[in-house]
Scaffold this motif. Structure first.
Motif, PDB file in Angstrom:
ATOM      1  N   PHE B  72      42.080  46.663  48.678  1.00 51.67           N
ATOM      2  CA  PHE B  72      42.860  46.335  47.492  1.00 51.67           C
ATOM      3  C   PHE B  72      42.145  46.883  46.262  1.00 51.67           C
ATOM      4  N   PRO B  73      42.895  47.149  45.190  1.00 48.89           N
ATOM      5  CA  PRO B  73      42.222  47.549  43.950  1.00 48.89           C
ATOM      6  C   PRO B  73      41.174  46.497  43.574  1.00 48.89           C
ATOM      7  N   ASN B  74      40.066  46.968  43.031  1.00 49.23           N
ATOM      8  CA  ASN B  74      38.919  46.096  42.841  1.00 49.23           C
ATOM      9  C   ASN B  74      39.111  44.906  41.922  1.00 49.23           C
ATOM     10  N   SER B  75      39.704  45.155  40.776  1.00 50.38           N
ATOM     11  CA  SER B  75      39.861  44.069  39.819  1.00 50.38           C
ATOM     12  C   SER B  75      41.334  43.979  39.471  1.00 50.38           C
ATOM     13  N   MET B  76      42.032  43.115  40.209  1.00 46.48           N
ATOM     14  CA  MET B  76      43.485  43.098  40.083  1.00 46.48           C
ATOM     15  C   MET B  76      44.010  41.670  39.940  1.00 46.48           C
ATOM     16  N   GLY B  77      44.954  41.504  39.031  1.00 41.38           N
ATOM     17  CA  GLY B  77      45.682  40.249  38.942  1.00 41.38           C
ATOM     18  C   GLY B  77      47.115  40.538  39.341  1.00 41.38           C
ATOM     19  N   ILE B  78      47.723  39.613  40.062  1.00 46.87           N
ATOM     20  CA  ILE B  78      49.040  39.939  40.595  1.00 46.87           C
ATOM     21  C   ILE B  78      49.943  38.712  40.608  1.00 46.87           C
ATOM     22  N   ILE B  79      51.222  38.945  40.338  1.00 46.10           N
ATOM     23  CA  ILE B  79      52.193  37.894  40.626  1.00 46.10           C
ATOM     24  C   ILE B  79      53.404  38.560  41.277  1.00 46.10           C
ATOM     25  N   ALA B 143      47.118  35.056  37.582  1.00 47.73           N
ATOM     26  CA  ALA B 143      47.047  36.522  37.529  1.00 47.73           C
ATOM     27  C   ALA B 143      46.093  36.999  36.431  1.00 47.73           C
ATOM     28  N   GLU B 146      41.157  35.796  35.602  1.00 48.65           N
ATOM     29  CA  GLU B 146      39.872  36.444  35.883  1.00 48.65           C
ATOM     30  C   GLU B 146      39.703  37.754  35.110  1.00 48.65           C
TER      31      GLU B 146
END
Ligand SMILES: Nc1ncnc2c1ncn2[C@@H]1O[C@H](COP(=O)(O)OP(=O)(O)O)[C@@H](O)[C@H]1O
Ligand SMILES: [Mg+2]
Lengths: 221, 210
Positions: B72-79, B143, B146
């Motif tokens: 996964f992309p290293n620094s990712m926030g997702i909804i 999301a 962080e």
């Protein structure tokens, strides 16, 4: 996170404790079983000619799912929020296994206060501790097997189907014990050495199967 | 964060849900994905996040290929979809549980964010009792909490009241200023007009010209 999950299901352990207590009470008062035999029935469903005892065993397999369902749901269903934070499926898989081991261990430990509440402290006098421990360890291995089956099924099916599947599985394994495979199957204590190795083998196989399935699974619902 | 999608094709059964997608997403920008229901917006976001595997093509994040060099992309926030998480825990407990994993954000900060969104951190109600809009707020907080370099937001404004929508606009524009990459979908022209530097149009799994 492990502790937070375990902590969040305190009420489930309390419910399990109550259930175990009632089960032991019935086994003691109605069926007049000794303590160790009661525990054995809970974990193994031995002496299956009585439907009451089958019910007790099926109840146990359901309780395993009941305490495990949060961790399994969180890691396998709502997992993208957990997954992207752990960064790899392998970590998530190992974490789930660790949680399952802890949760099942605590479930089996819950049997102790339930024994106390139904049989009283006197029941522990003159008890064959080694034998009881053997039964408890067997129960723990069995609950890990059922948890892993639960994981495997959950990757593929909806929750309701999984629960129905688990009941079927429990009935099936009682069927096995009826035709005598119990001696060599994972029902502990009869032949403690053999059965535990078979347990470990089954756990290992399930472990690989669940890893393969989870690794292949794509995060689309 | 720079994301490059190259000749990405994804088939599910006999349907081609992503059809030879090529696109580049860069830092300091907000991208909007638009298209009718079923055009493949969510699927493309899943592809960018590494949540599905391509039949052909690849996604490259800062030089590393997804599903190969990294998962996964290293620094990712997702909804993506409204997160349900654990229904019998409160909003704060759920957020703390996710925060436990990386330990990048303090409880104080989580409470602060909840208050920003008009949620009471001391609210004893469990997530199951939350309204759809409240769950969506929890989703947005997890999301962004962080402070990730990449934000992937699938219909983040769903079920939110006007006031909150404007708040989120502000937060996202702050994120952009800090040099982050943001990719979102929305059915409201207003969100797209207010936020996006670039708009991508989707139709039957393909990126098309407007
Ligand atoms: N889990 C799934 N299994 C099979 N097909 C799916 C699944 N999810 C979505 N699709 C299909 O993929 C296509 C794109 O869906 P999606 O990306 O959700 O569209 P959008 O987000 O633009 O509304 C649709 O045709 C949909 O039917
Ligand atoms: Mg969608």
């Amino acid at each position: 996170m492990t502790l937070r999950i375990v902590n969040s299901i305190k009420h489930k352990y309390f419910f399990s404790f109550l259930t175990f207590s009632i089960v032991f009470m019935v086994l003691k008062e109605v069926e007049e079983y000794e303590l160790t035999d009661s525990v054995r029935i809970l974990f193994n469903g031995i002496n299956v000619r009585k439907s009451l005892l089958i019910a007790v065993f099926v109840l146990f397999t359901l309780l395993i799912q009941y305490v495990n369902v949060d961790a399994v749901r969180l890691f396998l269903r709502e997992d993208i929020y957990v997954l992207i934070r752990y960064k790899s499926k392998k970590t998530v898989f190992l974490k789930l296994q660790a949680i399952i081991l802890l949760v099942d261990f605590l479930l089996v430990v819950t049997v102790a206060p339930a024994i106390l509440s139904s049989y009283g402290i006197n029941a522990f006098r003159g008890l064959n501790v080694a034998e009881l421990m053997g039964v408890l360890i067997g129960g723990f291995l069995l609950s890990v097997i059922y948890s892993l089956l639960f994981v495997v099924l959950t990757v593929k099916c909806s929750e309701t189907r999984v629960f129905v599947g688990m009941i079927a599985m429990a009935l099936l394994s009682i069927g096995y014990s009826r035709i005598g495979i119990a001696e060599i199957s994972f029902f502990p204590n009869r032949d403690a050495f053999n059965s535990k190795w078979i347990c470990f083998l089954i756990i290992l196989i399930l472990y690989f199967v669940s890893w393969k399935l989870i690794n292949k699974k794509e995060e689309i619902k | 964060m720079r994301i490059e999608v190259r000749d990405y094709t994804k088939r599910i059964g006999s349907a081609t849900v992503l059809d030879n997608i090529n696109a580049i997403f860069e830092s300091n920008k907000v991208y909007g994905l638009v298209g009718v229901n079923g055009s493949g917006k969510t699927m493309l976001l899943r592809a960018l996040a590494g949540l599905i595997r391509p039949n052909e093509g690849k996604v490259i994040v800062d030089g590393q290929e997804l599903n190969k060099d990294i998962s996964f992309p290293n620094s990712m926030g997702i909804i993506i979809e409204t997160p349900d998480l654990l229904g019998h825990l409160t909003g704060l407990e759920n957020l703390k549980m996710l925060a436990d994993i990386q330990r990048k954000v303090s409880t104080e900060r989580i409470c602060e964010l909840m208050e920003t969104f008009g949620l009471d951190p001391k609210d004893k109600r469990v997530l199951r009792k939350y309204s759809l809009g409240m769950k969506q707020k929890i989703g947005i907080i997890q999301a962004i909490m962080e402070d990730p370099e990449l934000l992937i937001l699938d219909e983040p404004f769903n079920a939110l009241d006007r006031e909150t929508v404007e708040k989120v606009w502000g937060i996202l524009l702050e994120f952009k200023k800090k040099g982050k990459t943001i990719i979102l979908t929305s059915h409201h022209k207003e969100d797209i007009d207010n936020l996006c530097d670039e708009v991508l149009f989707m139709e039957e799994g393909r990126l098309v010209l407007p």
